[in-house]
Design an enzyme around this catalytic site. Structure first.
Site, PDB file in Angstrom:
ATOM      1  N   ILE A   4       3.750   7.488  -2.340  1.00 61.64           N
ATOM      2  CA  ILE A   4       3.922   8.936  -2.195  1.00 61.64           C
ATOM      3  C   ILE A   4       3.562   9.626  -3.514  1.00 61.64           C
ATOM      4  O   ILE A   4       3.487   8.966  -4.552  1.00 61.64           O
ATOM      5  CB  ILE A   4       5.381   9.309  -1.829  1.00 61.64           C
ATOM      6  CG1 ILE A   4       6.364   8.795  -2.897  1.00 61.64           C
ATOM      7  CG2 ILE A   4       5.752   8.778  -0.461  1.00 61.64           C
ATOM      8  CD1 ILE A   4       7.775   9.356  -2.760  1.00 61.64           C
ATOM      9  N   THR A   5       3.355  10.925  -3.444  1.00 64.36           N
ATOM     10  CA  THR A   5       3.211  11.713  -4.675  1.00 64.36           C
ATOM     11  C   THR A   5       4.267  12.812  -4.697  1.00 64.36           C
ATOM     12  O   THR A   5       4.696  13.301  -3.642  1.00 64.36           O
ATOM     13  CB  THR A   5       1.825  12.396  -4.771  1.00 64.36           C
ATOM     14  OG1 THR A   5       1.633  13.210  -3.601  1.00 64.36           O
ATOM     15  CG2 THR A   5       0.704  11.389  -4.885  1.00 64.36           C
TER      16      THR A   5
ATOM     17  N   ASN B 246       0.813  -1.226   0.000  1.00 64.91           N
ATOM     18  CA  ASN B 246       0.000   0.000   0.000  1.00 64.91           C
ATOM     19  C   ASN B 246       0.842   1.270   0.000  1.00 64.91           C
ATOM     20  O   ASN B 246       0.396   2.311  -0.475  1.00 64.91           O
ATOM     21  CB  ASN B 246      -0.913  -0.021   1.227  1.00 64.91           C
ATOM     22  CG  ASN B 246      -1.511   1.335   1.509  1.00 64.91           C
ATOM     23  OD1 ASN B 246      -2.418   1.783   0.799  1.00 64.91           O
ATOM     24  ND2 ASN B 246      -0.996   2.023   2.517  1.00 64.91           N
ATOM     25  N   ALA B 247       2.078   1.189   0.508  1.00 64.16           N
ATOM     26  CA  ALA B 247       2.883   2.409   0.702  1.00 64.16           C
ATOM     27  C   ALA B 247       3.032   3.193  -0.611  1.00 64.16           C
ATOM     28  O   ALA B 247       3.305   2.611  -1.656  1.00 64.16           O
ATOM     29  CB  ALA B 247       4.265   2.036   1.231  1.00 64.16           C
TER      30      ALA B 247
ATOM     31  N   TYR C 119       3.794   9.095 -10.889  1.00 61.73           N
ATOM     32  CA  TYR C 119       2.852   8.294 -10.102  1.00 61.73           C
ATOM     33  C   TYR C 119       2.048   7.346 -11.005  1.00 61.73           C
ATOM     34  O   TYR C 119       1.884   6.155 -10.704  1.00 61.73           O
ATOM     35  CB  TYR C 119       1.929   9.261  -9.363  1.00 61.73           C
ATOM     36  CG  TYR C 119       0.972   8.670  -8.366  1.00 61.73           C
ATOM     37  CD1 TYR C 119       1.363   8.454  -7.049  1.00 61.73           C
ATOM     38  CD2 TYR C 119      -0.342   8.385  -8.721  1.00 61.73           C
ATOM     39  CE1 TYR C 119       0.466   7.946  -6.109  1.00 61.73           C
ATOM     40  CE2 TYR C 119      -1.243   7.879  -7.792  1.00 61.73           C
ATOM     41  CZ  TYR C 119      -0.836   7.665  -6.494  1.00 61.73           C
ATOM     42  OH  TYR C 119      -1.721   7.173  -5.559  1.00 61.73           O
TER      43      TYR C 119
END
Ligand code: CAA
Length: 241
Positions: A85-86, A82-83, A147
């Protein structure tokens, strides 16, 4: 039920909801995190869930981290990647660092974690792997070349893991959430959400973290053994691919 579940980025946002839902469903849960010690401590105190700090973009850290989790909770039968970042910006302004931080944390991590647990799952002839992608990995998104690439990349990875391990009692699936009410959304200007994003969502609201978590619980159950290689879109109707 004694099975152990490991959730990366599992102490905040969607990950925290997943950790809690798995705990309520009877699993022994470990929640990984990397940065926010304070949030992790609050989460640990509130839920009693075992938390463990390491950087999922670092393969050796994953090896050590999984060992700690296994010592505490037993073999990892369920992995939720799940980890994420943007580092949002349009491509013509994106630098190499913004690109590679997102690729490392959101895509390399999925290899690092899955590679670390897959041999044990194969030996035990049971495993459930769920990776959290994004509607923006499915359709692309202004400001998210990094992303979207990572979130699309993990779909191909998981389909391959699903094929390679189907005969070993292991399933691998993807959930692609839409815009969910979490801290990640705080990086987007409020009027952008109201004027550009909400009008794209037929349900006319943002999603709730629990609406993702319940799908994870469904996918990791013993009874879901024939669901593998799928991508579940949970996005209020924003994109139907
Ligand atoms: N949807 C539709 N249009 C968008 C948009 C979006 N999400 N983001 C930006 N745009 C549009 C803007 O409205 C603007 O259009 P106009 O010129 O017609 O007004 C144009 O794109 C350029 O945007 P900005 O003026 O804001 O340009 P900027 O350089 O100042 O900022 C940006 C660019 C960093 C991409 C900023 O717009 C932004 O943060 N956008 C949001 C990107 C986004 O949706 N990120 C998702 C984060 S949540 C997440 O990642 C979780 C998940 O899985 C869904």
């Amino acid at each position: 039920m004694n099975r152990a579940a490991l959730v990366t980025g599992g102490t905040r946002g969607i990950g925290a909801a997943i950790s809690s839902a798995l705990q309520s469903a009877g699993y022994k849960v470990a929640a990984n995190y990397n940065n926010n010690d304070e949030a992790a401590e609050i989460f640990r105190n509130e839920t009693g869930i075992f938390t463990c700090k390491w950087d999922v973009s670092d393969f050796n850290a994953c090896t050590l981290g999984v060992k700690k989790v296994q010592d505490e909770c037993g073999p990892v039968d369920i992995l939720v990647n799940n980890a994420g970042i943007t580092r949002d910006t349009v491509l013509h302004k994106m630098d190499v660092r913004q690109w590679s931080e997102v690729i490392k944390t959101n895509l390399d991590s999925v290899f690092n974690m899955t590679r670390t647990v897959i041999e044990g799952m194969r030996e035990r002839q049971f495993g459930r792997i769920v990776s959290i992608s994004s509607v923006n990995g499915q359709k692309g998104q202004i400001g998210q070349a990094n992303y979207a690439a990572a979130k699309a990349g993990l779909i191909g990875f998981i389909k391959t893991v699903a094929q390679e391990n189907a005969r070993k009692g292991i399933t691998a699936n993807v959930i692609a959430p839409g815009y969910i009410l979490t801290d990640m959304l705080q990086t987007i200007p409020r009027d952008l959400i109201e004027k550009k994003i909400l009008p794209q969502i037929p349900a006319d609201r943002l999603g709730k973290t629990e609406e993702i978590a319940r799908c994870v619980v469904f996918l990791v159950s013993e009874e879901s053994g024939w669901i593998t290689g799928s991508t579940m879109s949970i996005n209020g109707g924003q994109s139907m691919i």
